[in-house]
Design a protein around this motif. Structure first.
Motif, PDB file in Angstrom:
ATOM      1  N   GLU A   4       2.948 -10.965   6.551  1.00 39.95           N
ATOM      2  CA  GLU A   4       2.904  -9.882   5.580  1.00 39.95           C
ATOM      3  C   GLU A   4       2.674 -10.430   4.180  1.00 39.95           C
ATOM      4  O   GLU A   4       3.080 -11.556   3.855  1.00 39.95           O
ATOM      5  N   LEU A   5       2.012  -9.645   3.353  1.00 37.55           N
ATOM      6  CA  LEU A   5       1.680 -10.058   1.987  1.00 37.55           C
ATOM      7  C   LEU A   5       2.580  -9.412   0.949  1.00 37.55           C
ATOM      8  O   LEU A   5       2.530  -9.774  -0.225  1.00 37.55           O
ATOM      9  N   LEU A  19       5.051  -9.408  -4.211  1.00 36.46           N
ATOM     10  CA  LEU A  19       3.682  -9.740  -3.821  1.00 36.46           C
ATOM     11  C   LEU A  19       3.671 -11.207  -3.387  1.00 36.46           C
ATOM     12  O   LEU A  19       4.079 -12.080  -4.149  1.00 36.46           O
ATOM     13  N   ASP A  20       3.198 -11.459  -2.181  1.00 31.59           N
ATOM     14  CA  ASP A  20       3.255 -12.821  -1.643  1.00 31.59           C
ATOM     15  C   ASP A  20       1.909 -13.199  -1.021  1.00 31.59           C
ATOM     16  O   ASP A  20       1.779 -13.371   0.185  1.00 31.59           O
ATOM     17  N   ARG A  25      -4.137 -15.673  -5.543  1.00 34.18           N
ATOM     18  CA  ARG A  25      -3.502 -15.263  -6.807  1.00 34.18           C
ATOM     19  C   ARG A  25      -3.010 -13.813  -6.743  1.00 34.18           C
ATOM     20  O   ARG A  25      -3.090 -13.071  -7.703  1.00 34.18           O
ATOM     21  N   ASN A  26      -2.496 -13.437  -5.581  1.00 31.99           N
ATOM     22  CA  ASN A  26      -1.973 -12.076  -5.379  1.00 31.99           C
ATOM     23  C   ASN A  26      -3.001 -11.005  -5.716  1.00 31.99           C
ATOM     24  O   ASN A  26      -2.668  -9.932  -6.256  1.00 31.99           O
ATOM     25  N   ALA A  27      -4.260 -11.298  -5.390  1.00 29.93           N
ATOM     26  CA  ALA A  27      -5.317 -10.311  -5.596  1.00 29.93           C
ATOM     27  C   ALA A  27      -5.062  -9.077  -4.728  1.00 29.93           C
ATOM     28  O   ALA A  27      -4.429  -9.151  -3.666  1.00 29.93           O
ATOM     29  N   LEU A  28      -5.580  -7.951  -5.180  1.00 31.34           N
ATOM     30  CA  LEU A  28      -5.337  -6.677  -4.509  1.00 31.34           C
ATOM     31  C   LEU A  28      -6.278  -6.505  -3.332  1.00 31.34           C
ATOM     32  O   LEU A  28      -7.209  -5.686  -3.338  1.00 31.34           O
ATOM     33  N   SER A  29      -6.039  -7.265  -2.284  1.00 38.38           N
ATOM     34  CA  SER A  29      -6.815  -7.162  -1.050  1.00 38.38           C
ATOM     35  C   SER A  29      -6.433  -5.887  -0.315  1.00 38.38           C
ATOM     36  O   SER A  29      -5.437  -5.223  -0.648  1.00 38.38           O
TER      37      SER A  29
END
Length: 257
Positions: A4-5, A19-20, A25-29
């Motif tokens: 999980e992210l 956010l992991d 760089r914790n981009a909003l995928s």
């Protein structure tokens, strides 16, 4: 889950959403957006949650949209289509949201910071509205950022895409405070503790009040605000708060340590 992210944890009335995804760089995928939205939905619906803390692992808070996923996609398939929901969840949350930044934020990451109620960053954190430098427009995040920034700063920083530091972010209203790294957690905890002292319904309604358009003059708003005020003074929550004050005890909504 190991894959999980976004991690979700509740303790003492505080939901911590982490956010992991440090590899990007914790981009909003797509996965991070989905899990973040699910966590926010869960926190908003949980009566035991009084405050939400949005934080991160790795050296960067959030780099904005995942450009690898955006490359080659058509307008209807861009991940940014799902982003308004996340910003709205943050902005309209009936529970106060605190952002904890131990590192930089860019683009959509700043949009999320602006959508929270309180934001604390380390002094070494940097910020940039980098959209124009890759030929896109900071359109969606403008809806949460513009209410925070003064107009001159917004024009300068949105148009130039220049990087600015945490102390300037505090000066222009983007964040509440910039602190040394070793003081970050204590500063976040200070805000969290203060927020948990407020009545849940009073906090939710006060958040709505802060977002309402201002009347042209105080006289134009007195009737509506008087009705709101008297309703809360007479409410179960208001009466509990008044009684607790008289009895020199904590109201029943304050989480137990």
């Amino acid at each position: 889950m190991a894959d999980e992210l976004v991690h979700y944890e509740v303790a003492a009335g505080v939901a911590t959403i982490t956010l992991d995804s440090p590899h990007n760089r914790n981009a909003l995928s797509a996965q991070l957006r989905r899990e973040l939205s699910e966590s926010l939905t869960k926190a908003r619906a949980d009566d035991d949650v009084r405050v939400i803390v949005l934080t991160h692992t790795g050296p960067v808070f959030c780099a904005g949209m995942d450009l690898k996923e955006a490359r080659g996609a058509g307008a209807g398939d861009q991940g940014v289509n799902e982003f308004p929901q996340i910003l709205d969840q943050l902005w309209t949350s009936p529970k106060p949201v605190v952002a904890r930044l131990a590192g930089p934020a860019r683009a959509g990451g700043i949009g999320m910071i602006a959508a929270t109620d309180i934001a604390v960053a380390v002094k070494t954190a940097t910020f940039a509205f980098s959209e124009v430098r890759i030929g896109v427009v900071p359109a969606i995040i403008s809806l949460t950022v513009f209410p925070r920034l003064n107009a001159r700063a917004a024009h300068e920083l949105f148009l130039t895409g220049d990087t600015f530091d945490a102390e300037r972010a505090a000066n222009i209203g983007l964040i509440n405070s910039a602190v040394d790294a070793d003081a970050l957690d204590a500063e976040v905890e200070r805000y969290v503790k203060a927020l948990t002292l407020g009545g849940p319904k009073a906090l939710a309604t006060t958040k709505e009040l802060l977002s309402k358009p201002r009347p042209a003059t105080p006289s134009d708003g007195f009737e509506e605000m008087l009705a709101l005020s008297t309703r809360f003074f007479a409410s179960e929550e208001g009466q509990e708060g008044i009684t607790a004050f008289a009895q020199k005890r904590k109201p029943n909504w304050v989480p137990q340590d």
